[in-house]
Design a protein around this motif. Structure first.
Motif, short mmCIF file in Angstrom:
data_model
loop_
_atom_site.label_atom_id
_atom_site.label_comp_id
_atom_site.label_asym_id
_atom_site.label_seq_id
_atom_site.Cartn_x
_atom_site.Cartn_y
_atom_site.Cartn_z
N ILE A 5 0.81 -1.21 0.00
CA ILE A 5 0.00 0.00 0.00
C ILE A 5 0.85 1.27 0.00
O ILE A 5 0.36 2.33 -0.32
CB ILE A 5 -0.98 0.01 1.18
CG1 ILE A 5 -0.24 -0.11 2.52
CG2 ILE A 5 -2.02 -1.08 1.04
CD1 ILE A 5 -1.14 0.06 3.74
N ASP A 6 2.14 1.17 0.36
CA ASP A 6 2.99 2.36 0.35
C ASP A 6 3.57 2.66 -1.03
O ASP A 6 4.27 3.64 -1.21
CB ASP A 6 4.11 2.23 1.39
CG ASP A 6 5.09 1.13 1.06
OD1 ASP A 6 4.71 0.21 0.34
OD2 ASP A 6 6.24 1.20 1.54
N ASP A 7 3.30 1.84 -2.01
CA ASP A 7 3.79 2.05 -3.37
C ASP A 7 2.67 2.65 -4.22
O ASP A 7 1.80 1.94 -4.70
CB ASP A 7 4.27 0.73 -3.96
CG ASP A 7 4.99 0.93 -5.28
OD1 ASP A 7 5.74 1.92 -5.38
OD2 ASP A 7 4.79 0.12 -6.18
N SER A 8 2.69 3.96 -4.35
CA SER A 8 1.63 4.66 -5.05
C SER A 8 2.15 5.27 -6.35
O SER A 8 3.14 6.01 -6.33
CB SER A 8 1.07 5.77 -4.16
OG SER A 8 0.15 6.55 -4.88
N PRO A 9 1.52 5.00 -7.48
CA PRO A 9 1.98 5.58 -8.75
C PRO A 9 1.98 7.10 -8.74
O PRO A 9 2.76 7.72 -9.45
CB PRO A 9 0.95 5.06 -9.76
CG PRO A 9 0.32 3.87 -9.13
CD PRO A 9 0.38 4.10 -7.65
N MET A 10 1.15 7.73 -7.93
CA MET A 10 1.11 9.20 -7.87
C MET A 10 2.36 9.79 -7.21
O MET A 10 2.60 10.98 -7.29
CB MET A 10 -0.13 9.68 -7.10
CG MET A 10 -1.43 9.48 -7.85
SD MET A 10 -2.21 7.88 -7.64
CE MET A 10 -2.38 7.68 -5.92
N ALA A 11 3.18 8.94 -6.58
CA ALA A 11 4.38 9.41 -5.91
C ALA A 11 5.53 9.65 -6.89
O ALA A 11 6.53 10.26 -6.53
CB ALA A 11 4.82 8.41 -4.85
N TYR A 12 5.40 9.20 -8.11
CA TYR A 12 6.47 9.29 -9.09
C TYR A 12 6.19 10.39 -10.11
O TYR A 12 5.07 10.56 -10.56
CB TYR A 12 6.63 7.96 -9.83
CG TYR A 12 6.98 6.83 -8.88
CD1 TYR A 12 8.27 6.64 -8.46
CD2 TYR A 12 5.98 5.98 -8.40
CE1 TYR A 12 8.60 5.61 -7.58
CE2 TYR A 12 6.29 4.95 -7.52
CZ TYR A 12 7.59 4.77 -7.12
OH TYR A 12 7.90 3.77 -6.25
N LYS A 13 7.24 11.12 -10.48
CA LYS A 13 7.12 12.15 -11.51
C LYS A 13 7.45 11.54 -12.87
O LYS A 13 8.19 10.57 -12.97
CB LYS A 13 8.08 13.30 -11.22
CG LYS A 13 7.76 14.04 -9.95
CD LYS A 13 8.74 15.16 -9.73
CE LYS A 13 8.42 15.89 -8.44
NZ LYS A 13 9.38 16.97 -8.20
N ASN A 14 6.93 12.15 -13.92
CA ASN A 14 7.23 11.72 -15.28
C ASN A 14 8.68 12.08 -15.59
O ASN A 14 9.05 13.26 -15.56
CB ASN A 14 6.27 12.40 -16.26
CG ASN A 14 6.52 11.98 -17.69
OD1 ASN A 14 7.62 12.15 -18.21
ND2 ASN A 14 5.51 11.45 -18.31
N ILE A 15 9.50 11.09 -15.88
CA ILE A 15 10.93 11.32 -16.10
C ILE A 15 11.20 12.24 -17.29
O ILE A 15 12.13 13.04 -17.27
CB ILE A 15 11.70 9.98 -16.23
CG1 ILE A 15 13.22 10.23 -16.24
CG2 ILE A 15 11.26 9.22 -17.48
CD1 ILE A 15 13.77 10.82 -14.98
N HIS A 16 10.37 12.17 -18.30
CA HIS A 16 10.57 13.03 -19.48
C HIS A 16 10.31 14.49 -19.13
O HIS A 16 11.04 15.38 -19.58
CB HIS A 16 9.69 12.56 -20.63
CG HIS A 16 9.94 11.14 -21.01
ND1 HIS A 16 11.10 10.72 -21.61
CD2 HIS A 16 9.18 10.03 -20.84
CE1 HIS A 16 11.06 9.42 -21.80
NE2 HIS A 16 9.90 8.96 -21.34
N THR A 17 9.31 14.75 -18.30
CA THR A 17 9.02 16.11 -17.85
C THR A 17 10.14 16.64 -16.97
O THR A 17 10.57 17.79 -17.12
CB THR A 17 7.68 16.13 -17.08
OG1 THR A 17 6.66 15.61 -17.91
CG2 THR A 17 7.33 17.53 -16.64
N VAL A 18 10.63 15.80 -16.07
CA VAL A 18 11.72 16.20 -15.17
C VAL A 18 12.98 16.52 -15.96
O VAL A 18 13.62 17.55 -15.76
CB VAL A 18 12.00 15.10 -14.13
CG1 VAL A 18 13.26 15.41 -13.32
CG2 VAL A 18 10.81 14.92 -13.21
N MET A 19 13.34 15.65 -16.89
CA MET A 19 14.56 15.87 -17.67
C MET A 19 14.43 17.09 -18.59
O MET A 19 15.40 17.83 -18.77
CB MET A 19 14.90 14.63 -18.48
CG MET A 19 15.31 13.44 -17.62
SD MET A 19 16.67 13.79 -16.49
CE MET A 19 18.02 13.98 -17.65
N ALA A 20 13.26 17.33 -19.13
CA ALA A 20 13.05 18.51 -19.98
C ALA A 20 13.23 19.79 -19.17
O ALA A 20 13.78 20.78 -19.67
CB ALA A 20 11.67 18.46 -20.62
#
Length: 48
Positions: A5-20
């Protein structure tokens, strides 16, 4: 293979957005694409 339950997809940012957003600060030298991610069992300690 599993999650808890502590693994939530909303906790991760889009890597392409971050790198851009960091385009002027970094130079991409390589790209890593994992084929599978193995999550620890819910009761397993990280050091096990």
């Amino acid at each position: 293979m599993g999650s808890d339950i502590d693994d939530s997809p909303m906790a991760y940012k889009n890597i392409h957005t971050v790198m851009a957003a960091q385009n002027d600060l970094v130079e991409v030298l390589a790209k890593f694409e994992p084929r599978i991610v193995r999550m620890a069992d819910a009761k397993e300690k990280p050091e096990d």
